[in-house]
Design a protein around this motif. Structure first.
Motif, PDB file in Angstrom:
ATOM      1  N   VAL A   1      73.968  10.848 117.835  1.00 59.51           N
ATOM      2  CA  VAL A   1      74.333  11.507 119.089  1.00 59.51           C
ATOM      3  C   VAL A   1      75.452  12.526 118.872  1.00 59.51           C
ATOM      4  N   CYS A   2      75.505  13.499 119.777  1.00 61.52           N
ATOM      5  CA  CYS A   2      76.553  14.514 119.741  1.00 61.52           C
ATOM      6  C   CYS A   2      77.875  13.907 120.219  1.00 61.52           C
ATOM      7  N   LYS A   3      78.942  14.648 120.104  1.00 58.38           N
ATOM      8  CA  LYS A   3      80.269  14.164 120.500  1.00 58.38           C
ATOM      9  C   LYS A   3      80.311  13.815 121.988  1.00 58.38           C
ATOM     10  N   LEU A   4      79.701  14.655 122.828  1.00 55.35           N
ATOM     11  CA  LEU A   4      79.706  14.372 124.269  1.00 55.35           C
ATOM     12  C   LEU A   4      79.023  13.041 124.587  1.00 55.35           C
ATOM     13  N   CYS A   5      77.879  12.795 123.977  1.00 53.80           N
ATOM     14  CA  CYS A   5      77.164  11.537 124.226  1.00 53.80           C
ATOM     15  C   CYS A   5      77.921  10.350 123.621  1.00 53.80           C
ATOM     16  N   ALA A   6      78.495  10.530 122.435  1.00 55.98           N
ATOM     17  CA  ALA A   6      79.270   9.449 121.822  1.00 55.98           C
ATOM     18  C   ALA A   6      80.456   9.084 122.707  1.00 55.98           C
ATOM     19  N   ASP A   7      81.134  10.099 123.230  1.00 53.47           N
ATOM     20  CA  ASP A   7      82.275   9.840 124.119  1.00 53.47           C
ATOM     21  C   ASP A   7      81.830   9.119 125.388  1.00 53.47           C
ATOM     22  N   GLU A   8      80.706   9.553 125.960  1.00 52.17           N
ATOM     23  CA  GLU A   8      80.195   8.916 127.185  1.00 52.17           C
ATOM     24  C   GLU A   8      79.819   7.466 126.927  1.00 52.17           C
ATOM     25  N   MET A   9      79.169   7.195 125.807  1.00 55.22           N
ATOM     26  CA  MET A   9      78.786   5.823 125.481  1.00 55.22           C
ATOM     27  C   MET A   9      80.037   4.967 125.241  1.00 55.22           C
TER      28      MET A   9
ATOM     29  N   ASP B   1      66.307  17.137 113.175  1.00 46.73           N
ATOM     30  CA  ASP B   1      67.600  17.201 112.504  1.00 46.73           C
ATOM     31  C   ASP B   1      68.543  18.107 113.291  1.00 46.73           C
ATOM     32  N   ASN B   2      69.808  17.720 113.376  1.00 49.62           N
ATOM     33  CA  ASN B   2      70.826  18.479 114.118  1.00 49.62           C
ATOM     34  C   ASN B   2      70.501  18.612 115.598  1.00 49.62           C
ATOM     35  N   GLN B   3      69.840  17.609 116.139  1.00 53.23           N
ATOM     36  CA  GLN B   3      69.611  17.543 117.577  1.00 53.23           C
ATOM     37  C   GLN B   3      70.040  16.150 118.030  1.00 53.23           C
ATOM     38  N   CYS B   4      70.801  16.096 119.102  1.00 54.64           N
ATOM     39  CA  CYS B   4      71.291  14.830 119.632  1.00 54.64           C
ATOM     40  C   CYS B   4      70.128  13.986 120.167  1.00 54.64           C
ATOM     41  N   ASP B   5      70.083  12.715 119.753  1.00 50.46           N
ATOM     42  CA  ASP B   5      69.057  11.806 120.250  1.00 50.46           C
ATOM     43  C   ASP B   5      69.381  11.300 121.650  1.00 50.46           C
ATOM     44  N   GLY B   6      70.572  11.599 122.154  1.00 49.65           N
ATOM     45  CA  GLY B   6      70.968  11.148 123.481  1.00 49.65           C
ATOM     46  C   GLY B   6      70.729  12.162 124.584  1.00 49.65           C
ATOM     47  N   CYS B   7      70.809  13.455 124.245  1.00 50.14           N
ATOM     48  CA  CYS B   7      70.653  14.474 125.288  1.00 50.14           C
ATOM     49  C   CYS B   7      69.747  15.631 124.866  1.00 50.14           C
ATOM     50  N   GLY B   8      69.460  15.741 123.577  1.00 54.72           N
ATOM     51  CA  GLY B   8      68.578  16.796 123.088  1.00 54.72           C
ATOM     52  C   GLY B   8      69.267  18.091 122.720  1.00 54.72           C
TER      53      GLY B   8
ATOM     54  N   SER C   1      79.143  -5.181 136.513  1.00 50.54           N
ATOM     55  CA  SER C   1      78.403  -5.818 137.608  1.00 50.54           C
ATOM     56  C   SER C   1      78.069  -4.842 138.742  1.00 50.54           C
ATOM     57  N   ASP C   2      78.916  -3.817 138.966  1.00 52.65           N
ATOM     58  CA  ASP C   2      78.591  -2.897 140.061  1.00 52.65           C
ATOM     59  C   ASP C   2      77.512  -1.907 139.631  1.00 52.65           C
ATOM     60  N   ARG C   3      76.649  -1.575 140.568  1.00 51.26           N
ATOM     61  CA  ARG C   3      75.451  -0.771 140.303  1.00 51.26           C
ATOM     62  C   ARG C   3      75.764   0.580 139.652  1.00 51.26           C
ATOM     63  N   ALA C   4      76.711   1.324 140.184  1.00 53.19           N
ATOM     64  CA  ALA C   4      77.007   2.662 139.662  1.00 53.19           C
ATOM     65  C   ALA C   4      77.484   2.596 138.211  1.00 53.19           C
ATOM     66  N   SER C   5      78.377   1.674 137.904  1.00 54.18           N
ATOM     67  CA  SER C   5      78.891   1.542 136.532  1.00 54.18           C
ATOM     68  C   SER C   5      77.811   1.031 135.587  1.00 54.18           C
ATOM     69  N   ARG C   6      76.966   0.116 136.067  1.00 50.52           N
ATOM     70  CA  ARG C   6      75.876  -0.416 135.242  1.00 50.52           C
ATOM     71  C   ARG C   6      74.893   0.699 134.905  1.00 50.52           C
ATOM     72  N   PHE C   7      74.527   1.513 135.906  1.00 51.16           N
ATOM     73  CA  PHE C   7      73.609   2.624 135.654  1.00 51.16           C
ATOM     74  C   PHE C   7      74.228   3.615 134.671  1.00 51.16           C
ATOM     75  N   ARG C   8      75.520   3.885 134.809  1.00 50.14           N
ATOM     76  CA  ARG C   8      76.192   4.813 133.898  1.00 50.14           C
ATOM     77  C   ARG C   8      76.126   4.296 132.461  1.00 50.14           C
ATOM     78  N   ALA C   9      76.277   2.989 132.286  1.00 49.80           N
ATOM     79  CA  ALA C   9      76.216   2.398 130.946  1.00 49.80           C
ATOM     80  C   ALA C   9      74.787   2.395 130.391  1.00 49.80           C
ATOM     81  N   LEU C  10      73.799   2.248 131.263  1.00 52.37           N
ATOM     82  CA  LEU C  10      72.405   2.158 130.811  1.00 52.37           C
ATOM     83  C   LEU C  10      71.744   3.515 130.576  1.00 52.37           C
ATOM     84  N   ARG C  11      72.214   4.552 131.268  1.00 48.51           N
ATOM     85  CA  ARG C  11      71.559   5.870 131.158  1.00 48.51           C
ATOM     86  C   ARG C  11      71.387   6.358 129.717  1.00 48.51           C
ATOM     87  N   PRO C  12      72.469   6.380 128.883  1.00 50.18           N
ATOM     88  CA  PRO C  12      72.275   6.899 127.520  1.00 50.18           C
ATOM     89  C   PRO C  12      71.255   6.086 126.719  1.00 50.18           C
TER      90      PRO C  12
END
Length: 181
Positions: A163-171, A134-141, A65-76
């Motif tokens: 997605v790469c490990k960093l993006c998977a962890d963030e999601m 191929d072999n490029q993350c669809d989340g960050c490039g 519900s809070d803006r910062a956390s919602r944006f963090r979840a929506l960014r990827p």
């Protein structure tokens, strides 16, 4: 071949902050979008339970519900969607321009409705066309030797990518783990 662009967090936050909520839409259109989003959510939950039953990880969850956390979840999700759309989207069925649950495949970038025959046809086409990034993350490039399958929802849209490990962890940080029990 088109080049995909991956926006920064600040650029994504500017987009998210500028979006109007559903009350800005005409009532009939808002109702259709809400119904398609509910249907997409139900399909996502069923897929997550099926994955968890097979021992795979599956994450779901309502947006914070809070803006910062919602944006963090929506960014990827937004980053993946915009990169796919910028990569030269192909519409895979006649239903893809309707307000209904849709699948967006990041690579090759294509949009299809969720009817089984349409998804099957889109899969056949993807195998024919092959991966563009191929072999490029669809989340960050970023280049990535190992990528992980990812499904994320954004309203009535299910976004499928790798997605790469960093993006998977963030999601994973912004989602709730689903278990089969």
């Amino acid at each position: 071949m088109p080049v995909r662009h991956f926006l920064t967090d600040d650029q994504l936050d500017a987009i998210l902050g500028g979006l109007a909520d559903a009350t800005a839409l005409p009532v009939d259109l808002a109702d259709q979008v809400a119904a398609a989003a509910r249907e997409t959510s139900g399909m996502g939950y069923a897929m997550a339970i099926a994955a968890a039953a097979q021992g795979d990880k599956a994450f779901l969850g309502a947006l914070p519900s809070d803006r910062a956390s919602r944006f963090r979840a929506l960014r990827p999700r937004l980053r993946m969607m915009l990169a796919a759309l910028g990569g030269g989207i192909t519409y895979q069925c006649d239903h893809a321009d309707e307000i209904r649950p849709l699948y967006l495949f990041c690579d090759p970038p294509s949009l299809v409705c969720t009817q089984p025959r349409c998804i099957t046809e889109a899969g056949r086409n993807a195998r024919k066309v092959g991966f563009r990034w191929d072999n490029q993350c669809d989340g960050c490039g970023r280049p990535a030797q190992t990528v992980f399958p990812s499904l994320a929802t954004l309203g009535p849209l299910t976004i499928s990518g790798h997605v790469c490990k960093l993006c998977a962890d963030e999601m994973g940080k912004t989602a709730v783990r689903v278990s089969a029990s």
